[in-house]
Design a protein around this motif. Structure first.
Motif, PDB file in Angstrom:
ATOM      1  N   GLN A  48      32.698 -93.307  76.358  1.00  0.00           N
ATOM      2  CA  GLN A  48      32.854 -93.945  75.050  1.00  0.00           C
ATOM      3  C   GLN A  48      31.611 -94.707  74.604  1.00  0.00           C
ATOM      4  O   GLN A  48      31.689 -95.662  73.836  1.00  0.00           O
ATOM      5  CB  GLN A  48      34.089 -94.860  75.034  1.00  0.00           C
ATOM      6  CG  GLN A  48      35.370 -94.133  75.394  1.00  0.00           C
ATOM      7  CD  GLN A  48      36.605 -94.992  75.241  1.00  0.00           C
ATOM      8  OE1 GLN A  48      36.544 -96.140  74.793  1.00  0.00           O
ATOM      9  NE2 GLN A  48      37.760 -94.448  75.610  1.00  0.00           N
ATOM     10  N   ARG A  49      30.431 -94.245  75.024  1.00  0.00           N
ATOM     11  CA  ARG A  49      29.174 -94.843  74.596  1.00  0.00           C
ATOM     12  C   ARG A  49      28.581 -94.009  73.470  1.00  0.00           C
ATOM     13  O   ARG A  49      28.554 -92.783  73.547  1.00  0.00           O
ATOM     14  CB  ARG A  49      28.207 -94.939  75.776  1.00  0.00           C
ATOM     15  CG  ARG A  49      28.718 -95.864  76.880  1.00  0.00           C
ATOM     16  CD  ARG A  49      27.857 -95.863  78.114  1.00  0.00           C
ATOM     17  NE  ARG A  49      27.836 -94.575  78.797  1.00  0.00           N
ATOM     18  CZ  ARG A  49      27.562 -94.435  80.100  1.00  0.00           C
ATOM     19  NH1 ARG A  49      27.320 -95.500  80.843  1.00  0.00           N
ATOM     20  NH2 ARG A  49      27.534 -93.235  80.655  1.00  0.00           N
ATOM     21  N   LEU A  50      28.114 -94.712  72.451  1.00  0.00           N
ATOM     22  CA  LEU A  50      27.649 -94.057  71.230  1.00  0.00           C
ATOM     23  C   LEU A  50      26.155 -93.774  71.283  1.00  0.00           C
ATOM     24  O   LEU A  50      25.358 -94.602  71.734  1.00  0.00           O
ATOM     25  CB  LEU A  50      27.956 -94.954  70.027  1.00  0.00           C
ATOM     26  CG  LEU A  50      27.491 -94.494  68.643  1.00  0.00           C
ATOM     27  CD1 LEU A  50      28.085 -93.145  68.262  1.00  0.00           C
ATOM     28  CD2 LEU A  50      27.844 -95.558  67.596  1.00  0.00           C
TER      29      LEU A  50
ATOM     30  N   GLY B 291      23.480 -91.831  82.287  1.00  0.00           N
ATOM     31  CA  GLY B 291      24.018 -92.996  81.603  1.00  0.00           C
ATOM     32  C   GLY B 291      23.534 -93.043  80.173  1.00  0.00           C
ATOM     33  O   GLY B 291      23.698 -92.092  79.406  1.00  0.00           O
ATOM     34  N   THR B 292      22.898 -94.149  79.795  1.00  0.00           N
ATOM     35  CA  THR B 292      22.354 -94.272  78.440  1.00  0.00           C
ATOM     36  C   THR B 292      20.836 -94.106  78.441  1.00  0.00           C
ATOM     37  O   THR B 292      20.129 -94.666  77.601  1.00  0.00           O
ATOM     38  CB  THR B 292      22.732 -95.634  77.831  1.00  0.00           C
ATOM     39  OG1 THR B 292      22.329 -96.682  78.724  1.00  0.00           O
ATOM     40  CG2 THR B 292      24.231 -95.703  77.593  1.00  0.00           C
ATOM     41  N   GLU B 293      20.347 -93.328  79.380  1.00  0.00           N
ATOM     42  CA  GLU B 293      18.933 -92.988  79.432  1.00  0.00           C
ATOM     43  C   GLU B 293      18.788 -91.468  79.426  1.00  0.00           C
ATOM     44  O   GLU B 293      19.750 -90.749  79.720  1.00  0.00           O
ATOM     45  CB  GLU B 293      18.294 -93.563  80.696  1.00  0.00           C
ATOM     46  CG  GLU B 293      18.413 -95.078  80.819  1.00  0.00           C
ATOM     47  CD  GLU B 293      18.015 -95.598  82.182  1.00  0.00           C
ATOM     48  OE1 GLU B 293      17.750 -94.749  83.071  1.00  0.00           O
ATOM     49  OE2 GLU B 293      17.995 -96.821  82.369  1.00  0.00           O
TER      50      GLU B 293
ATOM     51  N   SER C 229      16.563-103.280  79.855  1.00  0.00           N
ATOM     52  CA  SER C 229      17.164-104.257  78.963  1.00  0.00           C
ATOM     53  C   SER C 229      17.983-103.613  77.868  1.00  0.00           C
ATOM     54  O   SER C 229      18.849-104.229  77.285  1.00  0.00           O
ATOM     55  CB  SER C 229      16.073-105.122  78.327  1.00  0.00           C
ATOM     56  OG  SER C 229      15.189-104.329  77.549  1.00  0.00           O
ATOM     57  N   ALA C 230      17.719-102.348  77.545  1.00  0.00           N
ATOM     58  CA  ALA C 230      18.445-101.668  76.475  1.00  0.00           C
ATOM     59  C   ALA C 230      19.524-100.759  77.010  1.00  0.00           C
ATOM     60  O   ALA C 230      20.144-100.034  76.246  1.00  0.00           O
ATOM     61  CB  ALA C 230      17.466-100.861  75.626  1.00  0.00           C
ATOM     62  N   SER C 231      19.736-100.759  78.319  1.00  0.00           N
ATOM     63  CA  SER C 231      20.655 -99.798  78.913  1.00  0.00           C
ATOM     64  C   SER C 231      21.845-100.478  79.551  1.00  0.00           C
ATOM     65  O   SER C 231      21.705-101.162  80.568  1.00  0.00           O
ATOM     66  CB  SER C 231      19.924 -98.971  79.980  1.00  0.00           C
ATOM     67  OG  SER C 231      20.835 -98.159  80.677  1.00  0.00           O
ATOM     68  N   PRO C 232      23.077-100.330  78.967  1.00  0.00           N
ATOM     69  CA  PRO C 232      24.260-100.906  79.564  1.00  0.00           C
ATOM     70  C   PRO C 232      24.527-100.356  80.951  1.00  0.00           C
ATOM     71  O   PRO C 232      25.255-100.949  81.733  1.00  0.00           O
ATOM     72  CB  PRO C 232      25.376-100.510  78.590  1.00  0.00           C
ATOM     73  CG  PRO C 232      24.694-100.191  77.315  1.00  0.00           C
ATOM     74  CD  PRO C 232      23.354 -99.659  77.705  1.00  0.00           C
TER      75      PRO C 232
END
Length: 382
Positions: free
Chosen positions: A248-250, A327-329, A37-40
């Motif tokens: 471009q992910r912060l 990714g964002t993990e 749920s927190a990962s685009p």
């Protein structure tokens, strides 16, 4: 999911190297979080950086610095700008010879405790406008200013008067935030602290305990999650590092209190939990960190992104952390390098290719400075 849990269990069992010298150390007290749920990037195929990496100290670029905090590389290898937290000065370091030249003193800086002249950044149009942005603690608040740099003037007189573009960020003896960076979108991002007043972090009308997103002129950036507000995310204790990946992910690093420091993937409008949550929480309304550390092992400051990896400088932990991403993990266990070798580590900045600049922080009142401290190091990282 079974495969993910099995892999996580293996990583916890094997631990990581604490010094990058090939010897196995004890398992570090870290944990990763991978909530979909927190990962685009959930549901997408993402490349995964290698689980293990390496760090080589190439050279000491410059030594003898005093309370260095922010670092801004100049274009085309023209040098490194470094801010002095306590004296309020900005100096240029020749990255080839290590020679230091003072640009000038930023007027209005009121240094005390963790406050002073903190982060610096170059304008997106620096090649033409020669503007330097700075975040500093004044007598009344924390603020962001910009100054014209005129290199033709004598050393010590090259900085123009600060033009305040944003003010009113709460100040304190502790938790002043201070990291600023221009994002790929050309907007200015600023990490703030809650100045020791916990309740400010959850108050969206307060500027404390937030990540702010501003235009270069200091207005709330268009597209912010809360219309008319500079607030991008909230529920932070003390944001110290900002970096973007190649999509471009912060990402942001954050000081915890007594239990967990955090590395977060930044979700616009997200609530990161402080003071109700420190580290991971079972409450779905909070965005969980992608990795967390006991405070003795991190106290994170600056971060940098290089080839699928976040590199995070640790102050109290006195080590450089490598966090491979999927990714964002977090794609694997964080790995520690340089433990205790250079003392407190404040700032890490990508230097192009597989290199980073690393700034130590032993003269900030909490370290144990030695002759020649503090310094800027050039590292090769993988």
């Amino acid at each position: 999911m079974t495969a993910v849990l099995a892999a996580a269990g293996l990583l916890l069992a094997t631990g990581c190297s604490s010094g990058g010298d090939g010897r196995d150390g004890p398992p570090p007290p870290w944990a990763v979080s991978t909530p979909a749920s927190a990962s685009p990037s959930a549901g997408r195929t993402e490349p995964v950086a290698p689980a293990k990496g390496s760090v080589t100290v190439v050279r000491t670029v410059a030594g003898g610095l005093k309370s260095p905090w922010g670092l801004a590389p100049l274009p085309d290898g023209a040098g490194l700008l470094v801010s002095d937290r306590d004296d309020g000065t900005i100096s240029r370091v020749d990255e080839k010879t290590g020679k230091k030249t003072e640009l000038g003193t930023v007027s209005g800086v009121s240094a005390a405790g963790e406050g002073g002249l903190l982060g610096i950044a170059l304008s997106p149009g620096f090649a033409s406008d020669h503007m330097i942005y700075a975040y500093f603690t004044s007598a009344s608040d924390n603020r962001v200013v910009r100054m014209l740099w005129d290199e033709a003037k004598p050393a010590g007189e090259q900085l123009g008067a600060p033009d305040t573009i944003f003010k009113g960020i709460p100040k304190g003896f502790i938790h002043n935030g201070g990291r600023i960076a221009f994002g790929p979108d050309g907007m200015l991002y600023a990490g703030t602290g809650e100045s020791g007043q916990r309740g400010l972090a959850q108050d969206r009308d307060s500027l404390g305990g937030k990540i702010l997103r501003l235009t270069p002129e200091g207005d709330p950036a268009p597209g912010n999650p809360f219309p008319g507000s500079p607030v991008y995310t909230y529920g932070h204790r003390n944001v110290q590092g900002l970096a973007w990946d190649d999509r471009q992910r912060l990402f942001a690093s954050e000081f915890g209190q007594d239990t967990w420091d955090e590395l977060n993937a930044v979700k616009p409008g997200g609530d990161y939990g402080w003071p109700d949550a420190e580290g991971r929480s079972s409450d779905a309304k909070y965005v969980n960190p992608i990795a967390q550390w006991h405070t003795d092992d991190a106290s994170p400051s600056g971060i940098a992104y290089v080839d699928g990896v976040i590199w995070m400088a640790g102050l109290k932990g006195q080590r450089l952390w490598r966090v491979p991403l999927k990714g964002t993990e977090a794609g694997a266990a964080p790995q520690a390098f340089l433990q205790g070798r250079y003392g407190r580590l404040r700032t890490v900045v990508a230097a192009g290719g597989d290199k980073v600049w690393l700034v130590t922080s032993n003269t900030d009142g909490r370290g144990a400075p030695k002759p020649g401290d503090d310094r800027i190091l050039e590292l090769q990282v993988r």
